[in-house]
Design an enzyme around this catalytic site. Structure first.
Site, PDB file in Angstrom:
ATOM      1  N   ASP A   1       0.783  -1.231   0.000  1.00  0.00           N
ATOM      2  CA  ASP A   1       0.000   0.000   0.000  1.00  0.00           C
ATOM      3  C   ASP A   1       0.817   1.285   0.000  1.00  0.00           C
ATOM      4  O   ASP A   1       0.339   2.336   0.414  1.00  0.00           O
ATOM      5  CB  ASP A   1      -0.906  -0.008   1.238  1.00  0.00           C
ATOM      6  CG  ASP A   1      -0.110  -0.250   2.516  1.00  0.00           C
ATOM      7  OD1 ASP A   1       1.114   0.005   2.509  1.00  0.00           O
ATOM      8  OD2 ASP A   1      -0.701  -0.682   3.513  1.00  0.00           O
TER       9      ASP A   1
ATOM     10  N   GLU B   1      -0.268  -9.079  -1.006  1.00  0.00           N
ATOM     11  CA  GLU B   1      -0.860  -8.514   0.220  1.00  0.00           C
ATOM     12  C   GLU B   1      -2.078  -7.659  -0.157  1.00  0.00           C
ATOM     13  O   GLU B   1      -2.179  -6.477   0.187  1.00  0.00           O
ATOM     14  CB  GLU B   1       0.157  -7.706   1.032  1.00  0.00           C
ATOM     15  CG  GLU B   1      -0.262  -7.485   2.482  1.00  0.00           C
ATOM     16  CD  GLU B   1       0.770  -6.739   3.310  1.00  0.00           C
ATOM     17  OE1 GLU B   1       0.688  -5.507   3.421  1.00  0.00           O
ATOM     18  OE2 GLU B   1       1.668  -7.412   3.866  1.00  0.00           O
TER      19      GLU B   1
ATOM     20  N   GLU C   1      -2.138   5.140   2.811  1.00  0.00           N
ATOM     21  CA  GLU C   1      -2.091   3.726   2.440  1.00  0.00           C
ATOM     22  C   GLU C   1      -3.452   3.117   2.115  1.00  0.00           C
ATOM     23  O   GLU C   1      -3.581   2.299   1.200  1.00  0.00           O
ATOM     24  CB  GLU C   1      -1.413   2.912   3.554  1.00  0.00           C
ATOM     25  CG  GLU C   1       0.096   3.157   3.700  1.00  0.00           C
ATOM     26  CD  GLU C   1       0.440   4.393   4.524  1.00  0.00           C
ATOM     27  OE1 GLU C   1      -0.498   5.039   5.042  1.00  0.00           O
ATOM     28  OE2 GLU C   1       1.630   4.733   4.637  1.00  0.00           O
TER      29      GLU C   1
ATOM     30  N   HIS D   1       6.293   5.317  13.065  1.00  0.00           N
ATOM     31  CA  HIS D   1       6.671   6.115  11.893  1.00  0.00           C
ATOM     32  C   HIS D   1       5.512   6.635  11.045  1.00  0.00           C
ATOM     33  O   HIS D   1       5.710   7.411  10.119  1.00  0.00           O
ATOM     34  CB  HIS D   1       7.573   5.287  10.966  1.00  0.00           C
ATOM     35  CG  HIS D   1       6.813   4.221  10.212  1.00  0.00           C
ATOM     36  ND1 HIS D   1       6.556   2.991  10.748  1.00  0.00           N
ATOM     37  CD2 HIS D   1       6.241   4.230   8.983  1.00  0.00           C
ATOM     38  CE1 HIS D   1       5.862   2.280   9.874  1.00  0.00           C
ATOM     39  NE2 HIS D   1       5.655   3.002   8.798  1.00  0.00           N
TER      40      HIS D   1
ATOM     41  N   ARG E   1       2.565   8.266   8.906  1.00  0.00           N
ATOM     42  CA  ARG E   1       2.234   9.658   8.559  1.00  0.00           C
ATOM     43  C   ARG E   1       1.026  10.170   9.332  1.00  0.00           C
ATOM     44  O   ARG E   1       0.990  11.322   9.743  1.00  0.00           O
ATOM     45  CB  ARG E   1       1.951   9.760   7.052  1.00  0.00           C
ATOM     46  CG  ARG E   1       3.145  10.184   6.225  1.00  0.00           C
ATOM     47  CD  ARG E   1       2.732  10.341   4.767  1.00  0.00           C
ATOM     48  NE  ARG E   1       3.727  11.039   3.994  1.00  0.00           N
ATOM     49  CZ  ARG E   1       4.874  10.525   3.566  1.00  0.00           C
ATOM     50  NH1 ARG E   1       5.185   9.279   3.863  1.00  0.00           N
ATOM     51  NH2 ARG E   1       5.714  11.238   2.859  1.00  0.00           N
TER      52      ARG E   1
ATOM     53  N   HIS F   1      13.259   5.092  12.816  1.00  0.00           N
ATOM     54  CA  HIS F   1      13.087   5.270  11.359  1.00  0.00           C
ATOM     55  C   HIS F   1      13.897   6.487  10.899  1.00  0.00           C
ATOM     56  O   HIS F   1      14.054   7.452  11.652  1.00  0.00           O
ATOM     57  CB  HIS F   1      11.590   5.493  11.117  1.00  0.00           C
ATOM     58  CG  HIS F   1      11.145   5.383   9.691  1.00  0.00           C
ATOM     59  ND1 HIS F   1      11.455   6.333   8.753  1.00  0.00           N
ATOM     60  CD2 HIS F   1      10.405   4.456   9.049  1.00  0.00           C
ATOM     61  CE1 HIS F   1      10.917   5.998   7.597  1.00  0.00           C
ATOM     62  NE2 HIS F   1      10.272   4.848   7.746  1.00  0.00           N
TER      63      HIS F   1
HETATM   64  C1  UD1 Z   1       6.743   4.774   3.698  1.00  0.00           C
HETATM   65  C2  UD1 Z   1       5.334   4.360   3.257  1.00  0.00           C
HETATM   66  C3  UD1 Z   1       4.600   3.681   4.421  1.00  0.00           C
HETATM   67  C4  UD1 Z   1       5.422   2.572   5.027  1.00  0.00           C
HETATM   68  C5  UD1 Z   1       6.806   3.084   5.374  1.00  0.00           C
HETATM   69  C6  UD1 Z   1       7.667   1.930   5.848  1.00  0.00           C
HETATM   70  C7  UD1 Z   1       4.223   5.807   1.624  1.00  0.00           C
HETATM   71  C8  UD1 Z   1       3.375   6.990   1.423  1.00  0.00           C
HETATM   72  N1  UD1 Z   1       4.572   5.529   2.889  1.00  0.00           N
HETATM   73  O1  UD1 Z   1       6.565   5.777   4.682  1.00  0.00           O
HETATM   74  O2  UD1 Z   1       3.380   3.144   3.941  1.00  0.00           O
HETATM   75  O3  UD1 Z   1       4.779   2.120   6.187  1.00  0.00           O
HETATM   76  O4  UD1 Z   1       7.420   3.650   4.213  1.00  0.00           O
HETATM   77  O5  UD1 Z   1       8.752   2.356   6.580  1.00  0.00           O
HETATM   78  O6  UD1 Z   1       4.565   5.152   0.676  1.00  0.00           O
HETATM   79  N2  UD1 Z   1      14.412   8.186   4.683  1.00  0.00           N
HETATM   80  C9  UD1 Z   1      15.773   8.106   4.568  1.00  0.00           C
HETATM   81  N3  UD1 Z   1      16.325   6.899   4.245  1.00  0.00           N
HETATM   82  C10 UD1 Z   1      15.603   5.782   4.055  1.00  0.00           C
HETATM   83  C11 UD1 Z   1      14.204   5.868   4.189  1.00  0.00           C
HETATM   84  C12 UD1 Z   1      13.627   7.088   4.486  1.00  0.00           C
HETATM   85  O7  UD1 Z   1      16.486   9.078   4.740  1.00  0.00           O
HETATM   86  O8  UD1 Z   1      16.167   4.725   3.777  1.00  0.00           O
HETATM   87  C13 UD1 Z   1      13.796   9.494   5.015  1.00  0.00           C
HETATM   88  C14 UD1 Z   1      13.806  10.480   3.827  1.00  0.00           C
HETATM   89  O9  UD1 Z   1      13.998  11.768   4.318  1.00  0.00           O
HETATM   90  C15 UD1 Z   1      12.377  10.348   3.291  1.00  0.00           C
HETATM   91  C16 UD1 Z   1      11.602  10.147   4.585  1.00  0.00           C
HETATM   92  O10 UD1 Z   1      12.431   9.296   5.374  1.00  0.00           O
HETATM   93  O11 UD1 Z   1      11.992  11.467   2.566  1.00  0.00           O
HETATM   94  C17 UD1 Z   1      10.217   9.543   4.464  1.00  0.00           C
HETATM   95  O12 UD1 Z   1      10.210   8.412   3.632  1.00  0.00           O
HETATM   96  P1  UD1 Z   1       8.850   8.024   2.844  1.00  0.00           P
HETATM   97  O13 UD1 Z   1       9.070   6.776   2.079  1.00  0.00           O
HETATM   98  O14 UD1 Z   1       8.347   9.193   2.116  1.00  0.00           O
HETATM   99  O15 UD1 Z   1       7.811   7.804   4.026  1.00  0.00           O
HETATM  100  P2  UD1 Z   1       7.759   6.716   5.164  1.00  0.00           P
HETATM  101  O16 UD1 Z   1       7.224   7.384   6.368  1.00  0.00           O
HETATM  102  O17 UD1 Z   1       9.032   5.988   5.241  1.00  0.00           O
HETATM  103  N1  UDP Z   2      12.171  -3.553  10.501  1.00  0.00           N
HETATM  104  C1  UDP Z   2      13.538  -3.714  10.358  1.00  0.00           C
HETATM  105  N2  UDP Z   2      14.374  -2.874  11.047  1.00  0.00           N
HETATM  106  C2  UDP Z   2      13.909  -1.896  11.853  1.00  0.00           C
HETATM  107  C3  UDP Z   2      12.502  -1.727  11.982  1.00  0.00           C
HETATM  108  C4  UDP Z   2      11.656  -2.565  11.271  1.00  0.00           C
HETATM  109  O1  UDP Z   2      13.993  -4.595   9.656  1.00  0.00           O
HETATM  110  O2  UDP Z   2      14.726  -1.179  12.437  1.00  0.00           O
HETATM  111  C5  UDP Z   2      11.281  -4.456   9.760  1.00  0.00           C
HETATM  112  C6  UDP Z   2      10.183  -5.125  10.563  1.00  0.00           C
HETATM  113  O3  UDP Z   2      10.645  -6.300  11.195  1.00  0.00           O
HETATM  114  C7  UDP Z   2       9.143  -5.401   9.509  1.00  0.00           C
HETATM  115  C8  UDP Z   2       9.268  -4.207   8.589  1.00  0.00           C
HETATM  116  O4  UDP Z   2      10.578  -3.665   8.818  1.00  0.00           O
HETATM  117  O5  UDP Z   2       9.475  -6.544   8.750  1.00  0.00           O
HETATM  118  C9  UDP Z   2       8.220  -3.191   8.917  1.00  0.00           C
HETATM  119  O6  UDP Z   2       8.511  -2.000   8.285  1.00  0.00           O
HETATM  120  P1  UDP Z   2       7.912  -0.607   8.727  1.00  0.00           P
HETATM  121  O7  UDP Z   2       7.478  -0.683  10.135  1.00  0.00           O
HETATM  122  O8  UDP Z   2       8.895   0.415   8.331  1.00  0.00           O
HETATM  123  O9  UDP Z   2       6.656  -0.447   7.748  1.00  0.00           O
HETATM  124  P2  UDP Z   2       5.146  -0.971   7.787  1.00  0.00           P
HETATM  125  O10 UDP Z   2       5.151  -2.436   8.005  1.00  0.00           O
HETATM  126  O11 UDP Z   2       4.447  -0.220   8.867  1.00  0.00           O
HETATM  127  O12 UDP Z   2       4.621  -0.579   6.448  1.00  0.00           O
END
Ligand code: UD1
Ligand code: UDP
Length: 382
Positions: A98, A120, A134, A210, A212, A243
């Site tokens: 999602d 999923e 999502e 984490h 939104r 995160h």
């Molecule tokens: C995204 C997904 C969310 C999912 C989450 C898993 C969307 C809208 N959201 O949210 O559904 O639950 O991932 O974790 O698709 N960043 C880094 N390095 C990384 C990853 C992220 O620096 O490896 C920082 C960046 O500044 C980035 C911000 O995190 O802009 C947010 O990342 P983004 O993918 O937009 O949103 P998530 O909250 O991670």
């Molecule tokens: N996870 C990980 N390292 C971390 C935190 C989470 O490997 O430091 C794994 C966790 O075990 C799960 C997945 O990341 O498999 C969940 O991701 P996240 O919580 O970022 O996203 P969501 O599932 O809410 O979309």
């Protein structure tokens, strides 16, 4: 006979953890050419998963920027996908879950008139803004998809209610397949701080947050609740791999950093995380993936949200909704810390989300659709 080119598209950490086992399963099928396209909506957190599962992408859109917006992610994915599709020429595109990558991946496949498999599929809260964005991503992808791989019977029922009839398979969640490869009985953490924790004598509480829709007031409440739990309980250790989102890091720094018995660490590689979960006392989280993994490992989960699209483990008694109000979270967590009976009632392993065979079923379903197999896979039954 020509190989069927199946391109898996993913970009964030959870999608990668749940798709890498499938990319590998598809690679082992003789009639299929398994291709992997990453958007890198997450950069570091994605690369870490690829390393753990030894998956090398065929195409990398490399779109991530700090503090990226939803429109930014979606538009960059769409443009990048045009190139990936032109180059890799897939016959079928798989997307997962999602995220914005999921939605843009499916939309792009549709623009190129390539069939889509949604891994999923069928999770719903029926609240358009929660989880945001999502829930809407899932609904939109359901409108585009041709094959639906549902983790549970309940997910299938949601799709049927919405008028989807064909191409639905109940497979279990591929996260359970992933867990089976990562969790080990004897495990030495690469992160030294985790080796130093005493899992037998201390109550190690694993935390993540984490989402939104929790940005702002809810996240502040959650951080203050975590602080209070740590301050009031001398026998707990809170371990929180934070995160990389700057919004999350700011909330952590403002409201939680410096509290006693709180270990704020960088995101963990998936194998470290899964083994930590297997050893902890309980989990406090707003993550989707953790709500599926922790029950399989027999750990109680308090969900830091108002709703969940994963009611199965709530029904099984191992997951409870704690909401986003400070007092409610503290009360529910304290009960599990002090009340042994309440804890024992939640701490039993249940597996409503799969039997570790989801990837095999999905690959079988794809082979069946492509005429490479006589029969569809049997449905997963919990
Ligand atoms: C995204 C997904 C969310 C999912 C989450 C898993 C969307 C809208 N959201 O949210 O559904 O639950 O991932 O974790 O698709 N960043 C880094 N390095 C990384 C990853 C992220 O620096 O490896 C920082 C960046 O500044 C980035 C911000 O995190 O802009 C947010 O990342 P983004 O993918 O937009 O949103 P998530 O909250 O991670
Ligand atoms: N996870 C990980 N390292 C971390 C935190 C989470 O490997 O430091 C794994 C966790 O075990 C799960 C997945 O990341 O498999 C969940 O991701 P996240 O919580 O970022 O996203 P969501 O599932 O809410 O979309």
């Amino acid at each position: 006979m020509k190989e069927v080119r199946v391109m898996s598209v993913f970009g964030t950490r959870p999608e990668a953890i749940k798709m890498c086992p499938l990319v590998k399963e598809l690679s082992a099928r003789p009639g299929i050419r398994s291709l992997c396209c990453v958007t890198a909506q997450h950069r570091q957190m994605l690369d870490s998963v690829l390393e753990v599962f030894h998956v090398r992408p065929d195409w990398d859109l490399d779109i991530m920027t700090p503090r990226q917006t939803l429109s930014g992610i979606t538009s960059k994915c769409l443009l990048g996908m045009d190139e990936a599709i032109e180059h890799l020429k897939p016959d079928l595109i798989l997307v997962h879950g999602d995220t914005s990558t999921t939605f843009a991946g499916a939309l792009s496949a549709f623009y190129h008139q390539i069939p889509v498999g949604h891994v999923e599929a069928g999770l719903r809260t029926y609240d358009k803004y929660s989880p945001f964005p999502e829930e809407m991503n899932r609904v939109l992808v359901s409108g585009i998809a041709d094959m639906y791989f549902c983790p549970t019977e309940g997910n299938r029922e949601n799709l049927v209610k919405e008028g989807h009839q064909k191409g639905i398979f109940i497979t279990g969640n591929t996260v359970i397949d992933a867990l089976r490869t990562t969790v080990q009985k004897e495990y030495q953490f690469a992160t030294d701080e985790l080796n130093r924790l005493s899992y037998d004598t201390r109550k190690v509480i694993l935390v993540t947050c984490h989402r939104r829709e929790n940005y702002g007031e809810p996240m502040k409440n959650i951080m203050l609740a975590l602080r209070q739990i740590a301050e009031e309980n001398r026998d707990v250790e809170l371990v929180y791999p934070v995160h990389l989102s700057p919004v999350v890091r700011e909330a952590v720094d403002t409201y939680l950093r410096g509290a006693p018995r709180v270990h704020l660490i960088d995101p963990l590689p998936a194998d470290e995380m899964h083994n930590l979960m297997a050893r902890c006392y309980m989990v406090l989280t707003d993550s989707g993936g953790l709500q599926e993994e922790a029950p399989a490992l027999g750990k109680p989960v308090l969900v830091l949200r108002r709703e969940t699209e994963r009611p199965e483990a709530v029904a099984a008694g191992t997951v409870k909704l704690a909401g986003v109000v400070q007092d409610d979270i503290v009360t529910m967590a304290s009960r599990l810390i002090f009340d042994k009976k309440a804890y024992e009632q939640m701490a039993h392993a249940v597996n409503p989300y799969g039997d570790g065979q989801a990837c095999r079923r999905i690959a079988d379903a794809i082979e069946w659709r492509c005429g490479l197999r006589a029969n569809p896979p049997e449905d997963y039954r919990a």
